[in-house]
Write an enzyme that holds these catalytic residues in place. Structure first.
Site, mmCIF file in Angstrom:
data_model
loop_
_atom_site.group_PDB
_atom_site.id
_atom_site.type_symbol
_atom_site.label_atom_id
_atom_site.label_comp_id
_atom_site.label_asym_id
_atom_site.label_seq_id
_atom_site.Cartn_x
_atom_site.Cartn_y
_atom_site.Cartn_z
ATOM 1 N N ALA A 13 0.810 -1.229 0.000
ATOM 2 C CA ALA A 13 0.000 0.000 0.000
ATOM 3 C C ALA A 13 0.841 1.275 0.000
ATOM 4 C CB ALA A 13 -0.964 -0.018 1.188
ATOM 5 N N SER A 14 2.125 1.160 -0.334
ATOM 6 C CA SER A 14 2.972 2.354 -0.402
ATOM 7 C C SER A 14 2.762 3.159 -1.671
ATOM 8 C CB SER A 14 4.456 1.964 -0.310
ATOM 9 O OG SER A 14 4.768 1.576 0.994
ATOM 10 N N ASP A 62 8.475 -7.378 4.623
ATOM 11 C CA ASP A 62 8.665 -8.099 3.366
ATOM 12 C C ASP A 62 7.760 -9.324 3.438
ATOM 13 O OD1 ASP A 62 9.411 -9.758 1.307
ATOM 14 O OD2 ASP A 62 11.571 -9.524 1.618
ATOM 15 N N SER A 141 -4.815 -11.316 -11.577
ATOM 16 C CA SER A 141 -4.553 -10.600 -12.830
ATOM 17 C C SER A 141 -5.184 -11.381 -13.973
ATOM 18 C CB SER A 141 -3.040 -10.498 -13.050
ATOM 19 O OG SER A 141 -2.756 -10.126 -14.378
ATOM 20 N N TYR A 154 4.926 -14.646 -13.296
ATOM 21 C CA TYR A 154 3.778 -13.852 -12.819
ATOM 22 C C TYR A 154 2.461 -14.590 -13.089
ATOM 23 C CZ TYR A 154 1.052 -9.459 -12.362
ATOM 24 O OH TYR A 154 0.161 -8.471 -12.003
ATOM 25 N N ALA A 156 2.047 -17.815 -13.335
ATOM 26 C CA ALA A 156 1.962 -18.944 -12.398
ATOM 27 C C ALA A 156 1.525 -18.455 -11.022
ATOM 28 C CB ALA A 156 3.320 -19.643 -12.312
ATOM 29 N N LYS A 158 -0.087 -15.632 -10.203
ATOM 30 C CA LYS A 158 -1.453 -15.090 -10.171
ATOM 31 C C LYS A 158 -2.493 -16.202 -10.332
ATOM 32 C CE LYS A 158 -0.707 -10.701 -9.491
ATOM 33 N NZ LYS A 158 -0.896 -10.174 -8.120
HETATM 34 N N1 LIG Z 1 -1.528 -2.263 -12.369
HETATM 35 C C1 LIG Z 1 -2.130 -3.205 -13.090
HETATM 36 O O1 LIG Z 1 -2.605 -3.007 -14.220
HETATM 37 C C2 LIG Z 1 -2.285 -4.580 -12.529
HETATM 38 C C3 LIG Z 1 -2.860 -5.560 -13.349
HETATM 39 C C4 LIG Z 1 -3.055 -6.827 -12.825
HETATM 40 C C5 LIG Z 1 -2.682 -7.079 -11.515
HETATM 41 N N2 LIG Z 1 -2.107 -6.118 -10.766
HETATM 42 C C6 LIG Z 1 -1.722 -6.447 -9.395
HETATM 43 O O2 LIG Z 1 -2.172 -5.424 -8.522
HETATM 44 C C7 LIG Z 1 -1.302 -5.341 -7.382
HETATM 45 C C8 LIG Z 1 -0.880 -3.902 -7.189
HETATM 46 O O3 LIG Z 1 -0.168 -3.517 -8.342
HETATM 47 P P1 LIG Z 1 0.272 -2.021 -8.682
HETATM 48 O O4 LIG Z 1 0.063 -1.867 -10.135
HETATM 49 O O5 LIG Z 1 -0.363 -1.063 -7.736
HETATM 50 O O6 LIG Z 1 1.842 -2.168 -8.418
HETATM 51 P P2 LIG Z 1 2.926 -1.183 -7.774
HETATM 52 O O7 LIG Z 1 4.237 -1.697 -8.239
HETATM 53 O O8 LIG Z 1 2.583 0.233 -8.017
HETATM 54 O O9 LIG Z 1 2.763 -1.486 -6.206
HETATM 55 C C9 LIG Z 1 3.146 -2.711 -5.637
HETATM 56 C C10 LIG Z 1 3.532 -2.487 -4.192
HETATM 57 O O10 LIG Z 1 3.925 -3.751 -3.621
HETATM 58 C C11 LIG Z 1 5.059 -3.527 -2.811
HETATM 59 N N3 LIG Z 1 5.835 -4.749 -2.643
HETATM 60 C C12 LIG Z 1 6.539 -5.415 -3.588
HETATM 61 N N4 LIG Z 1 7.156 -6.469 -3.039
HETATM 62 C C13 LIG Z 1 6.822 -6.484 -1.730
HETATM 63 C C14 LIG Z 1 7.164 -7.341 -0.638
HETATM 64 N N5 LIG Z 1 7.979 -8.395 -0.790
HETATM 65 N N6 LIG Z 1 6.638 -7.079 0.583
HETATM 66 C C15 LIG Z 1 5.813 -5.998 0.750
HETATM 67 N N7 LIG Z 1 5.481 -5.152 -0.233
HETATM 68 C C16 LIG Z 1 5.989 -5.393 -1.463
HETATM 69 C C17 LIG Z 1 5.850 -2.457 -3.566
HETATM 70 O O11 LIG Z 1 6.818 -1.822 -2.739
HETATM 71 C C18 LIG Z 1 4.735 -1.540 -4.020
HETATM 72 O O12 LIG Z 1 4.443 -0.553 -3.057
HETATM 73 C C19 LIG Z 1 -0.158 -6.312 -7.675
HETATM 74 O O13 LIG Z 1 -0.385 -7.545 -7.026
HETATM 75 C C20 LIG Z 1 -0.228 -6.502 -9.161
HETATM 76 O O14 LIG Z 1 0.347 -7.730 -9.566
HETATM 77 C C21 LIG Z 1 -1.891 -4.876 -11.243
#
Ligand SMILES: NC(=O)c1ccc[n+]([C@@H]2O[C@H](COP(=O)([O-])OP(=O)(O)OC[C@H]3O[C@@H](n4cnc5c(N)ncnc54)[C@H](O)[C@@H]3O)[C@@H](O)[C@H]2O)c1
Length: 252
Positions: A13-14, A62, A141, A154, A156, A158
């Site tokens: 959620a950062s 983490d 996803s 990814y 696998a 998801k």
């Molecule tokens: N953006 C898209 O279009 C999309 C599409 C399909 C699925 N998703 C999924 O949605 C979710 C959010 O994606 P987003 O686009 O906001 O990505 P993003 O990269 O903006 O945010 C992901 C967050 O996860 C944190 N993170 C990564 N590894 C971590 C760990 N080991 N421990 C704790 N935190 C960790 C990162 O620091 C980051 O804040 C993800 O699971 C992504 O796979 C996104």
């Protein structure tokens, strides 16, 4: 307020989708635990929520490390009380064609999405069972259904999240714990990484031309589905995956 007095954990959620969910949950009355490895981003999410009058705390964790997950869950409980809502959102990508993918690229993605989600599931479920209420949302996803060139790790991970969603829904339904998944699509740092990778840029641009809405979304258009799935409004829904992707699944 649809989440009044609920305690919600949102991993990753950062920034991006996770930050947006955290902000909307807080507006709906939840106390929100922002879980991430990115400390400055996590603290910024908390500051934004608090500036808007909401309750939030940041815990660096983490999620691919079980001991960090257990410690973070205990810290959230000590600050806000038992966890009612878990959003397994944190994620990473390590794209490479399958014949070139390294073991490290494979396992990093599996460790975060699959193992991290499982660790958090186990960390919250005991209190949910005891209290006979819970909402668990996996962020999957469209890649789980369609595959994606250069993303076998990814895809696998998801897909595994959908298997966990359905199994947990079946095991936990009798405890009034609902487990669902969302397959989102939104413009975030994650998608920019792929869009800007010259190896996949052409494929991504072609996909946007086929997109029913011809545009990507901001996380704000994704977050309302997460409010619905965390609230009483979804009380008869479990084991489902909702695609919030502007219909892009239709043209794959
Ligand atoms: N953006 C898209 O279009 C999309 C599409 C399909 C699925 N998703 C999924 O949605 C979710 C959010 O994606 P987003 O686009 O906001 O990505 P993003 O990269 O903006 O945010 C992901 C967050 O996860 C944190 N993170 C990564 N590894 C971590 C760990 N080991 N421990 C704790 N935190 C960790 C990162 O620091 C980051 O804040 C993800 O699971 C992504 O796979 C996104």
């Amino acid at each position: 307020m649809r989440l009044k007095n609920r305690v919600a954990v949102i991993t990753g959620a950062s920034q991006g989708i996770g930050r947006c969910i955290a902000q909307r949950y807080a507006e709906e009355g939840a106390a929100v635990a922002v879980i991430d490895v990115n400390v400055s981003g996590g603290e910024e999410t908390v500051a934004l929520i608090q500036a808007a009058g909401g309750r939030a705390t940041f815990v660096r964790c983490d999620i691919s490390k079980r001991e960090e997950v257990n410690a973070a869950a205990a810290q959230v409980k000590s600050v806000f009380g038992p966890i009612d809502i878990l959003v397994n959102n944190a994620g990473i990508t390590r794209p490479a064609m399958l014949h070139k993918m390294t073991d490290a690229e494979w396992s990093q993605v599996i460790d975060v999405h699959m193992n991290g989600s499982f660790y958090w599931l186990q960390a919250v479920v005991h209190d949910m069972i005891e209290r006979k209420w819970g909402r668990i949302i996996f962020v999957s996803s469209s890649t789980a259904q369609n595959g994606s060139i250069g993303q076998i790790n990814y895809a696998a991970a998801k897909s595994a999240m959908l298997g966990m969603t359905r199994t947990a829904a079946r095991e936990l339904g009798k405890h009034n714990i609902l487990v669902n998944a969302v397959a989102p699509a939104a413009a975030t740092e994650m998608t920019k990484t792929i869009m800007n990778d010259p190896k996949f840029a052409e494929q991504q641009a072609a996909a946007l031309k086929q997109h029913p809405l011809r545009r990507s979304a901001e996380p704000d258009e994704i977050a309302p589905t997460f409010i619905y799935l965390a609230s009483e409004e979804s009380s008869y829904m479990t084991g489902q995956v909702l695609s919030v992707d502007g219909g892009s699944m239709l043209v794959r």
